[in-house]
Design an enzyme around this catalytic site. Structure first.
Site, PDB file in Angstrom:
ATOM      1  N   LYS A 215       0.855  -1.200   0.000  1.00 29.24           N
ATOM      2  CA  LYS A 215       0.000   0.000   0.000  1.00 29.24           C
ATOM      3  C   LYS A 215       0.890   1.249   0.000  1.00 29.24           C
ATOM      4  O   LYS A 215       2.099   1.151   0.186  1.00 29.24           O
ATOM      5  CB  LYS A 215      -0.959  -0.033   1.189  1.00 29.24           C
ATOM      6  CG  LYS A 215      -1.937  -1.205   1.154  1.00 29.24           C
ATOM      7  CD  LYS A 215      -2.852  -1.180  -0.080  1.00 29.24           C
ATOM      8  CE  LYS A 215      -3.462  -2.528  -0.385  1.00 29.24           C
ATOM      9  NZ  LYS A 215      -4.712  -2.846   0.257  1.00 29.24           N
TER      10      LYS A 215
HETATM   11  C1  LIG Z   1      -5.757  -3.808   0.589  1.00 25.60           C
HETATM   12  C2  LIG Z   1      -7.157  -3.356   0.603  1.00 25.60           C
HETATM   13  C3  LIG Z   1      -7.990  -3.551   1.708  1.00 25.60           C
HETATM   14  C4  LIG Z   1      -7.564  -4.350   2.905  1.00 25.60           C
HETATM   15  O1  LIG Z   1      -6.418  -3.854   3.495  1.00 25.60           O
HETATM   16  P1  LIG Z   1      -5.655  -4.747   4.604  1.00 25.60           P
HETATM   17  O2  LIG Z   1      -4.831  -3.742   5.345  1.00 25.60           O
HETATM   18  O3  LIG Z   1      -4.818  -5.728   3.841  1.00 25.60           O
HETATM   19  O4  LIG Z   1      -6.673  -5.386   5.447  1.00 25.60           O
HETATM   20  C5  LIG Z   1      -9.269  -3.043   1.669  1.00 25.60           C
HETATM   21  N1  LIG Z   1      -9.720  -2.380   0.594  1.00 25.60           N
HETATM   22  C6  LIG Z   1      -8.959  -2.190  -0.505  1.00 25.60           C
HETATM   23  C7  LIG Z   1      -9.525  -1.435  -1.651  1.00 25.60           C
HETATM   24  C8  LIG Z   1      -7.660  -2.691  -0.536  1.00 25.60           C
HETATM   25  O5  LIG Z   1      -6.910  -2.537  -1.628  1.00 25.60           O
END
Ligand SMILES: *Cc1c(COP(=O)(O)O)cnc(C)c1O
Length: 413
Positions: A215
């Site tokens: 992310k």
């Molecule tokens: C990665 C992601 C999530 C979940 O994030 P985590 O921290 O891995 O739980 C939720 N929504 C979107 C759009 C994502 O890309």
């Protein structure tokens, strides 16, 4: 996200940050290095911050988690509160729980997203109403959402897809008109700005960020709930640690008080460790630099990909900032290669790609539960047919962008 980034993390030369030196692999200069779809940017400062926590004797949620929350809230401004959690999935779950979503309720979720945006609603026994996305922005289509509304609808979860900031003025007006709570899925949107305002500083009920490994900023695993509603912040804090009325750091840092806590609800175990939070504090301080670096690569893609039989992601409107978390393109149907050929061709040239996303209405669980038809989601279905996510990460060089574009040209041209 499905893509698993390389375990080796390099810090790129054009990020203004102290670098982790990585020895060159022997005998690799003949073939050009692989270009991954994504790679996190971790420097000496993150490493030192983790080592400091390990030496401190306090590993779980404590002073670093609190510091991360305070700095994150200050970054967002507008008097918001921030609640650190161990994933965005946990954050979305807690936010929806704190908004009172439960059995019998329905929640509007775009079909073009990661499954976690929707699964948290099922955790609470409520139902998901999948909605198609806007052709241009790939954010939730409010016109279709309006047609799908029922009296049971309690909330909407707009997703800032790939880091493109949704039109929050419209989303909030829509929600106000129909009495809906708004929980933003900002997993891709750190930082993003719409009409001059940061995603996270708007009047939604909660906005949730992800710090998963690939992310925009990362703690390995982690997330943050941001809200200006004190009751939601308070409920999320209690529910993230077993429903206890005091967190572990409070209990153990105050001599003599460690046994004195009460259980006020059957809570979850969603707290962020200080080990992770320490990485987050450093990453937060670099968030703008990391975004600028991704944006520079995205601008180069936008310039060099014009004229090819494909759609690039939309530029953000004036006064807005795209987080440029990803660079998803759509190959036109009349192109010389289809999506799968393009991915195979790029893989053969050492270029990593991914697909974001196979829409939820095509996934077995969601499709069967809600008897979804492709024709109910024409925009997302058509997008998915040609969707490829190109490499984009902080520190990606001009030469790397050029190599990806040249490879696409040779496959499509
Ligand atoms: C990665 C992601 C999530 C979940 O994030 P985590 O921290 O891995 O739980 C939720 N929504 C979107 C759009 C994502 O890309």
């Amino acid at each position: 996200m499905q893509h698993i980034p390389s375990r080796r993390t390099f810090v790129s030369p054009n990020v203004h940050h102290r670098r982790v030196s990585t020895p060159a692999l022997p005998g690799t200069h003949a073939t050009p290095a692989k270009i991954p779809c994504f790679r996190p940017s971790i420097g000496e400062d993150e490493i030192e911050a983790v080592v400091d926590v390990l030496r401190s004797g306090w590993l779980t949620t404590g002073p670093r988690a609190r510091e991360f929350e305070e700095k994150f809230a200050a970054y967002m401004g507008e008097g918001v509160q921030a609640v650190a959690v161990n994933s965005a999935t946990a954050g979305l779950h807690l936010a929806a729980e704190a908004c009172g979503i439960g059995p019998g309720d329905e929640v509007l979720v775009p079909t073009l997203t990661f499954t976690a945006s929707a699964s948290v609603i099922r955790y609470l026994g409520a139902e998901v109403v999948l909605v198609d996305v806007d052709e241009n922005t790939h954010c939730i289509d409010l016109e279709q959402a309006e047609r799908l509304l029922t009296p049971r609808c309690k909330a909407i979860i707009p997703v800032h897809f790939a880091g493109f900031p949704c039109d929050m003025t419209q989303v909030l007006a829509f929600a106000r008109l129909h009495g809906l709570k708004v929980i933003e899925d900002a997993a891709h949107a750190m930082p993003a700005r719409r009409d001059g305002r940061l995603v996270g500083s708007w009047e939604s009920d909660a906005c949730v960020f992800s710090f998963y490994a690939c992310k925009p900023i990362t703690t390995g695993e982690g997330g943050m709930i941001v809200t200006r509603n004190g009751d939601i912040a308070e409920r999320a804090r209690v529910m993230r640690t077993h429903g206890l009325n005091r967190d572990a750091f409070d209990r153990f840092s105050k001599i003599g008080g460690s046994w004195a806590y009460d259980v006020v609800a059957p809570g979850f175990k969603y707290n962020l460790t200080d080990v992770a939070a320490a990485i987050g504090v450093v990453q937060l301080s670099r968030a703008n630099v990391l975004q600028a670096s991704r944006q520079a690569a995205a601008e180069r893609y936008l310039k060099r990909l014009t004229g090819l039989p494909l759609d690039c992601p939309a530029r953000p409107p004036a006064g807005s900032l795209h987080a440029w978390h990803m660079f998803p393109i759509r190959i036109h149907q009349n192109a010389r290669a289809n999506r799968d050929d393009l991915i195979a061709g790029l893989t053969a040239k050492g270029i990593g790609t991914s697909v974001h996303y196979r829409p939820l209405h095509e996934m077995t669980y969601w499709r069967e539960r809600y008897r979804c038809e492709r024709s109910d989601f024409p925009v997302a279905s058509r997008y998915f047919e040609g969707a490829v996510t190109l490499p984009l990460f902080p520190g990606m060089t001009n030469a790397e962008v050029n190599r990806v574009v040249d490879a696409i040209c040779s496959i499509l041209g």
